[in-house]
Scaffold this active site. Sequence first.
Site, PDB file in Angstrom:
ATOM      1  N   TYR A   1       0.843  -1.201   0.000  1.00  0.00           N
ATOM      2  CA  TYR A   1       0.000   0.000   0.000  1.00  0.00           C
ATOM      3  C   TYR A   1       0.877   1.249   0.000  1.00  0.00           C
ATOM      4  O   TYR A   1       0.643   2.188  -0.762  1.00  0.00           O
ATOM      5  CB  TYR A   1      -0.936  -0.029   1.210  1.00  0.00           C
TER       6      TYR A   1
ATOM      7  N   GLU B   1     -11.119   5.925   5.600  1.00  0.00           N
ATOM      8  CA  GLU B   1     -10.416   6.556   6.726  1.00  0.00           C
ATOM      9  C   GLU B   1     -11.356   6.697   7.917  1.00  0.00           C
ATOM     10  O   GLU B   1     -10.946   6.531   9.066  1.00  0.00           O
ATOM     11  CB  GLU B   1      -9.845   7.917   6.324  1.00  0.00           C
TER      12      GLU B   1
ATOM     13  N   TRP C   1      -4.866   0.988  10.237  1.00  0.00           N
ATOM     14  CA  TRP C   1      -5.121   0.995   8.799  1.00  0.00           C
ATOM     15  C   TRP C   1      -5.005  -0.409   8.216  1.00  0.00           C
ATOM     16  O   TRP C   1      -5.676  -0.741   7.248  1.00  0.00           O
ATOM     17  CB  TRP C   1      -4.173   1.963   8.107  1.00  0.00           C
TER      18      TRP C   1
END
Length: 194
Positions: free
Chosen positions: A25, A47, A55
């Site tokens: 990522y 988010e 995350w």
Amino acid sequence: MTCNSSNANRPCCSWARTDPLLRAYHDEEWGKPIRDSRMLWEMLCLEGFQAGLSWLIVLRRRDGFRRAFANFDPDIVARFDEHDVERLMADPGIIRARAKIEATIGNALAYLAMQERGEDFSGFAWGMVPDAPIRNTTGAVLPQSPLSQAMSRALKARGFKFVGPVIVYAWMQAVGMIDDHDPVCFRHHQHRAG
């Protein structure tokens, strides 16, 4: 998503070194400017789901989120009703938090309301960061900034939820408005067209 082997031995941000999915990522997405309104909205929703979590949890469920939220098509998500909320609350492929699910549906309505007023989501967001990307040269990453506070207020004024200044700052990093790559990272100050 697999780790980009050509970058695996290059120095990167410390947070990306803990898991191959995070590394991929980081190397392929994080901080790359996104100017597509729908994709910006998707990232803002994701988010919001991260709030209070890592995350990595969101990344591991991203395909599940895309499936559950009709590939984050705001026209479809805006029509979700209580039945859809209950369906999503039972979906193990996503983070099952009622407030976040309901906020995503509400945020689809806010996104569409902006469109109806002739306000492009990408134009609005990037218009608040005219000097983007804002480049951090210190290596110290803040949890929020005056700019993320202003963006948060502007989003809330348009009806968005789960868009506090910390969430918005993480979003601005992810979509390339703020370049917070560590100074030793190979992606630091790297320009990539969005």
